[in-house]
Motif scaffolding. Sequence first.
Motif, PDB file in Angstrom:
ATOM      1  N   MET A   1       0.860  -1.251   0.046  1.00  0.00           N
ATOM      2  CA  MET A   1      -0.088  -0.231  -0.005  1.00  0.00           C
ATOM      3  C   MET A   1       0.798   1.400  -0.054  1.00  0.00           C
ATOM      4  O   MET A   1       1.742   1.384   0.925  1.00  0.00           O
ATOM      5  CB  MET A   1      -0.913   0.166   1.294  1.00  0.00           C
ATOM      6  N   LYS A   2       0.713   2.282  -0.979  1.00  0.00           N
ATOM      7  CA  LYS A   2       1.479   3.320  -1.173  1.00  0.00           C
ATOM      8  C   LYS A   2       0.955   4.331  -0.115  1.00  0.00           C
ATOM      9  O   LYS A   2      -0.232   4.645  -0.121  1.00  0.00           O
ATOM     10  CB  LYS A   2       1.493   3.640  -2.577  1.00  0.00           C
ATOM     11  N   MET A   3       1.843   5.350   0.418  1.00  0.00           N
ATOM     12  CA  MET A   3       1.187   6.118   1.327  1.00  0.00           C
ATOM     13  C   MET A   3       2.282   7.376   1.124  1.00  0.00           C
ATOM     14  O   MET A   3       3.510   7.500   1.026  1.00  0.00           O
ATOM     15  CB  MET A   3       1.479   5.846   2.764  1.00  0.00           C
ATOM     16  N   LEU A   4       1.607   8.542   1.324  1.00  0.00           N
ATOM     17  CA  LEU A   4       2.243   9.898   1.330  1.00  0.00           C
ATOM     18  C   LEU A   4       3.270  10.291   2.770  1.00  0.00           C
ATOM     19  O   LEU A   4       2.374  11.146   3.452  1.00  0.00           O
ATOM     20  CB  LEU A   4       1.238  10.915   0.852  1.00  0.00           C
ATOM     21  N   ILE A   5       3.990   9.449   3.114  1.00  0.00           N
ATOM     22  CA  ILE A   5       4.730   9.770   4.141  1.00  0.00           C
ATOM     23  C   ILE A   5       6.185   9.770   4.159  1.00  0.00           C
ATOM     24  O   ILE A   5       6.640   9.221   2.901  1.00  0.00           O
ATOM     25  CB  ILE A   5       4.156   8.611   5.232  1.00  0.00           C
ATOM     26  N   ASN A   6       6.731   9.933   5.192  1.00  0.00           N
ATOM     27  CA  ASN A   6       8.477   9.709   5.072  1.00  0.00           C
ATOM     28  C   ASN A   6       8.461   8.130   5.587  1.00  0.00           C
ATOM     29  O   ASN A   6       8.533   7.172   4.938  1.00  0.00           O
ATOM     30  CB  ASN A   6       8.815  10.658   6.185  1.00  0.00           C
ATOM     31  N   VAL A   7       8.527   7.976   6.917  1.00  0.00           N
ATOM     32  CA  VAL A   7       8.529   6.772   7.538  1.00  0.00           C
ATOM     33  C   VAL A   7       7.576   6.487   8.551  1.00  0.00           C
ATOM     34  O   VAL A   7       6.967   7.465   9.118  1.00  0.00           O
ATOM     35  CB  VAL A   7       9.861   6.430   8.131  1.00  0.00           C
ATOM     36  N   PRO A   8       6.782   5.337   8.826  1.00  0.00           N
ATOM     37  CA  PRO A   8       5.873   5.223   9.593  1.00  0.00           C
ATOM     38  C   PRO A   8       6.027   5.824  11.127  1.00  0.00           C
ATOM     39  O   PRO A   8       5.139   6.259  11.929  1.00  0.00           O
ATOM     40  CB  PRO A   8       5.739   3.603   9.972  1.00  0.00           C
ATOM     41  N   GLU A   9       7.195   5.911  11.391  1.00  0.00           N
ATOM     42  CA  GLU A   9       7.608   6.225  12.764  1.00  0.00           C
ATOM     43  C   GLU A   9       7.411   7.703  13.098  1.00  0.00           C
ATOM     44  O   GLU A   9       7.134   8.176  14.200  1.00  0.00           O
ATOM     45  CB  GLU A   9       9.091   5.928  13.218  1.00  0.00           C
ATOM     46  N   THR A  10       7.192   8.501  11.950  1.00  0.00           N
ATOM     47  CA  THR A  10       7.400  10.127  12.101  1.00  0.00           C
ATOM     48  C   THR A  10       5.907  10.592  11.742  1.00  0.00           C
ATOM     49  O   THR A  10       5.848  11.781  11.698  1.00  0.00           O
ATOM     50  CB  THR A  10       8.332  10.636  11.469  1.00  0.00           C
ATOM     51  N   VAL A  11       4.937   9.542  11.360  1.00  0.00           N
ATOM     52  CA  VAL A  11       3.645  10.005  10.847  1.00  0.00           C
ATOM     53  C   VAL A  11       3.100  11.090  11.698  1.00  0.00           C
ATOM     54  O   VAL A  11       2.716  12.258  11.021  1.00  0.00           O
ATOM     55  CB  VAL A  11       2.828   8.736  10.277  1.00  0.00           C
ATOM     56  N   VAL A  12       2.684  10.830  12.614  1.00  0.00           N
ATOM     57  CA  VAL A  12       1.894  11.765  13.703  1.00  0.00           C
ATOM     58  C   VAL A  12       2.873  13.092  13.818  1.00  0.00           C
ATOM     59  O   VAL A  12       2.185  14.208  13.854  1.00  0.00           O
ATOM     60  CB  VAL A  12       1.711  11.018  14.997  1.00  0.00           C
ATOM     61  N   ALA A  13       4.192  12.791  14.126  1.00  0.00           N
ATOM     62  CA  ALA A  13       4.724  14.264  14.357  1.00  0.00           C
ATOM     63  C   ALA A  13       5.116  15.054  13.195  1.00  0.00           C
ATOM     64  O   ALA A  13       4.656  16.328  13.127  1.00  0.00           O
ATOM     65  CB  ALA A  13       6.269  13.716  14.708  1.00  0.00           C
ATOM     66  N   ASP A  14       5.060  14.284  11.920  1.00  0.00           N
ATOM     67  CA  ASP A  14       5.089  15.172  10.829  1.00  0.00           C
ATOM     68  C   ASP A  14       3.593  15.811  10.283  1.00  0.00           C
ATOM     69  O   ASP A  14       3.699  17.064  10.202  1.00  0.00           O
ATOM     70  CB  ASP A  14       5.271  14.046   9.433  1.00  0.00           C
ATOM     71  N   ALA A  15       2.842  15.109  10.758  1.00  0.00           N
ATOM     72  CA  ALA A  15       1.213  15.734  10.673  1.00  0.00           C
ATOM     73  C   ALA A  15       1.169  16.847  11.340  1.00  0.00           C
ATOM     74  O   ALA A  15       0.607  17.909  11.148  1.00  0.00           O
ATOM     75  CB  ALA A  15       0.187  14.721  10.849  1.00  0.00           C
ATOM     76  N   LEU A  16       1.645  16.838  12.755  1.00  0.00           N
ATOM     77  CA  LEU A  16       1.749  17.869  13.815  1.00  0.00           C
ATOM     78  C   LEU A  16       2.414  19.166  13.329  1.00  0.00           C
ATOM     79  O   LEU A  16       1.723  20.085  13.448  1.00  0.00           O
ATOM     80  CB  LEU A  16       1.747  17.500  15.142  1.00  0.00           C
ATOM     81  N   ARG A  17       3.307  19.056  12.860  1.00  0.00           N
ATOM     82  CA  ARG A  17       4.191  19.962  12.196  1.00  0.00           C
ATOM     83  C   ARG A  17       3.569  20.541  11.094  1.00  0.00           C
ATOM     84  O   ARG A  17       3.554  22.031  10.697  1.00  0.00           O
ATOM     85  CB  ARG A  17       5.773  19.531  11.629  1.00  0.00           C
ATOM     86  N   GLY A  18       2.929  19.929  10.168  1.00  0.00           N
ATOM     87  CA  GLY A  18       1.962  20.416   9.061  1.00  0.00           C
ATOM     88  C   GLY A  18       0.692  21.310   9.629  1.00  0.00           C
ATOM     89  O   GLY A  18       0.486  22.140   9.006  1.00  0.00           O
ATOM     90  N   MET A  19       0.331  20.773  10.695  1.00  0.00           N
ATOM     91  CA  MET A  19      -1.052  21.400  11.213  1.00  0.00           C
ATOM     92  C   MET A  19      -0.659  22.970  11.893  1.00  0.00           C
ATOM     93  O   MET A  19      -1.123  23.863  11.588  1.00  0.00           O
ATOM     94  CB  MET A  19      -1.469  20.444  12.404  1.00  0.00           C
ATOM     95  N   ALA A  20       0.508  22.915  12.637  1.00  0.00           N
ATOM     96  CA  ALA A  20       1.212  24.280  13.005  1.00  0.00           C
ATOM     97  C   ALA A  20       1.480  24.922  12.144  1.00  0.00           C
ATOM     98  O   ALA A  20       0.976  26.339  12.189  1.00  0.00           O
ATOM     99  CB  ALA A  20       2.242  23.689  13.997  1.00  0.00           C
ATOM    100  N   ALA A  21       2.113  24.653  10.664  1.00  0.00           N
ATOM    101  CA  ALA A  21       2.160  25.611   9.825  1.00  0.00           C
ATOM    102  C   ALA A  21       1.142  26.010   9.079  1.00  0.00           C
ATOM    103  O   ALA A  21       0.995  27.213   8.754  1.00  0.00           O
ATOM    104  CB  ALA A  21       3.047  25.015   8.758  1.00  0.00           C
ATOM    105  N   ALA A  22      -0.195  25.104   9.087  1.00  0.00           N
ATOM    106  CA  ALA A  22      -1.534  25.716   8.362  1.00  0.00           C
ATOM    107  C   ALA A  22      -2.083  26.481   8.957  1.00  0.00           C
ATOM    108  O   ALA A  22      -3.258  27.067   8.687  1.00  0.00           O
ATOM    109  CB  ALA A  22      -2.212  24.519   7.737  1.00  0.00           C
ATOM    110  N   HIS A  23      -2.171  26.245  10.698  1.00  0.00           N
ATOM    111  CA  HIS A  23      -3.158  26.781  11.553  1.00  0.00           C
ATOM    112  C   HIS A  23      -2.612  27.598  12.752  1.00  0.00           C
ATOM    113  O   HIS A  23      -2.315  27.147  13.807  1.00  0.00           O
ATOM    114  CB  HIS A  23      -3.848  25.787  12.365  1.00  0.00           C
TER     115      HIS A  23
END
Lengths: 330, 330
Positions: free
Chosen positions: B1-23
Motif C-alpha cells: 500500500m503506497k502512502m504519502l509519508i516519510n517513515v511510519p515512525e514519524t507520521v504523527v509528528a510530521d502531521a503535527l508540524r504540518g498542522m502547526a504551519a497551516a493553523h
Amino acid sequence: MKMLINVPETVVADALRGMAAAHPELAVDVENRVIVRRDAPVAGKVALVSGGGSGHEPLHGGFVGPGMLSAACPGEVFTSPVPDQMVRAAAAVNSGAGVLFIVKNYTGDVLNFDMAAELAEDEGISMAKVLVNDDVAVTDSLYTAGRRGTGATLFVEKIAGAAAEEGQPLERVEAIARQVNDSARSFGVALSACTTPAKGTPTFDLPAGELELGIGIHGEPGRERRGMMTSREIADVAVDAVLEDLRPRNPVLVLVNGMGATPLLELYGFNAEVQRVLTERGVAVARTLVGNYVTSLDMAGASVTLCQIDEELLRLWDAPVSTPGLRWGR
Amino acid sequence: MKMLINVPETVVADALRGMAAAHPELAVDVENRVIVRRDAPVAGKVALVSGGGSGHEPLHGGFVGPGMLSAACPGEVFTSPVPDQMVRAAAAVNSGAGVLFIVKNYTGDVLNFDMAAELAEDEGISMAKVLVNDDVAVTDSLYTAGRRGTGATLFVEKIAGAAAEEGQPLERVEAIARQVNDSARSFGVALSACTTPAKGTPTFDLPAGELELGIGIHGEPGRERRGMMTSREIADVAVDAVLEDLRPRNPVLVLVNGMGATPLLELYGFNAEVQRVLTERGVAVARTLVGNYVTSLDMAGASVTLCQIDEELLRLWDAPVSTPGLRWGR
C-alpha cells in the motif's frame, strides 16, 4: 471497484438531491443541474459562474455561496456540462451587473462556456470569461490544449468572489480573476488511479511501488512515472516544479490539496515537507490551506498550488466566505 | 500500500508540524503532542479536552478552536494517547472553571483518561468526564467493552463546546455532553479496509463484491458481511439499525460521515438515500452535515449518526464554531 452508489447513470442526480437536502441555503435544480445561491440575483453584484465535470467535489458546487460562486453547473463525471446549463445559471444569477464565467482549461469546457457566453450575451447579459490554466506538469494533454486548470481554480473563485461580493464592477472582477490565475501554478502526484462509476475499473494502471508525477485531475498522464518516493522527496519535486515556473517575489498562498483518498493525516505531514522546501527556497508563506478541495474521485495523491499575492489579493482571500466547501468569517 | 509519508515512525509528528504551519490560530506542541487553541485558558470558561488514536482526522485536533474543543491529544495511529498528554492539555487550558474530558469508549482511552483525570484533580483542577458510546452495531469489540464511540463524538464536542463558550458551568456542560451522547446513535459500513502506516497492508481482508455492515473506525469487525449492496439498500440497513435503538420523537441532526476514501460525490448521493429513509420513517430532520469528519485512514465507506435534539441543543449546534474541521458563523 466497490462504490457507494445506486447505478452509474444516476450518480450525479443522486448527489444533487443529497446536496439539496444538506444545504437549504442553496437552490439545487436537480433536473437542469444548476446549483445557485438562494439569494441570487444580488442587486448590483457581479455574478460568478463556474462548472465542469463532476468528480472533483467540493469543486465547483461546494463553492457556491456568499463570497465565492453565484452558481455552478455540474456535468457528468469528468465530462463538461452543456451550454444550456451555463446559460440557465447565468440568467438565474445576473442582477444586471454582469456575469463572469470561470473556466478550467479543458477542451470541452472551453468550447461549451464559449458558446454559452455568446448565447447569454444574445439574451442581453454582460459577459466576461477567465480561463484557469495553472498546471505546470504538461503542455497539452488528453483533454487539453495548453496547460490544464487544477488547484488554482479555488484561488480564482475565492478571490474574485470576494471582489464581486464587495461590489466591484465586472471589468475589475475579471482582471482580478486573471491576475490570480497568472500568479498561480500547480503540480500534482498520484499514488493510485481513480475509478469512474461508468467504467468501474481504474482509469489507468499504476503498479505497486510506483507513482505518477505531474498527474492531472482525471487520471490523464503526467510527466513521468517513478519508483515510490517519500513525502519529503515528493515535496521537493512538486514545489520545485512550481517554483521553476512561478519565481515568486511576494509571499504566496499555499494549497496542499488531496486528490480524494489520501488521509488528512498524510496531507498534513506532506504540508510540513512543502513548507520546509518553501523555507529552504526563501519563499514567504502568507496563508496555507490543507484538505480535499479539487479532487479526482477516489485517487490517492496530492497537489501543491502556490499563488503569489499582494496586499489586495490577501485582503480578498481573508474576506468572509460561506459555502459548503470553504467557510470562514471575519 | 503506497502512502504519502516519510517513515511510519514519524507520521504523527510530521502531521503535527504540518498542522502547526497551516493553523497559526492553534498552538501545536509537536514534542508533547498537544494541540491547544492559542487563546487558552479563556477566563471563566469551562475547557473541553478530547483525544484518541490518530487516523480519524479531522477528529480531534481539527476540532480545536472557539466553540468546540480547547485542546486535543493525538496518540499514535489507532493507539490511545497517554495520561501525561491529557494532564498537560488540561493544565494548559484550565482557567479555574474546570475541564471536561470527552472520551470515546475504547478500553485504552478510558483507562488513560481516568488516570489523567485523577492526576489533574490532584493538581487542583476541577474535572468531569463524559463517555461517548453511540455505535449500535456491536456490544463489545476488539478494542471496547460496551458500545464504541464514533460519529456522535462530533455532536458532543460541538454542542458541549458551544455551551462552554457561552460560559455555562462545568456541571451544566457535562450534563449537556451526556444528553447529546444519550440522544445519538451511529452505524457504519465499510467497502474496503484501511491500512495503517506501521502495518502497511489492509487491517482485514474484504473480498471484491462484499461489504462489512456495522464496521468500527479501526477496521475492527462489524455485525456481518454481505454481498455488495446499492446506496439505497445500505441506507435502509444503516438508518433502520439506528432507529431501532433510538426511536426519536423530536427532530434529529444527521451526520453522513465518510470513512476517508469515499468521494464526496458518493457521500452526497448516499445522503439522498438516508434522507429518503428518514422521510419514510416519519423522522424530521433539523440539520444535515455531509463529509469526512470521523475517518478511518483510507477506508472506503460511510457511517450515519442521528442525534435527537430539542430547541436548546439546536441553538447550541447552530452557534458559531471556528476550527480547522468545522466552521460556521452567526
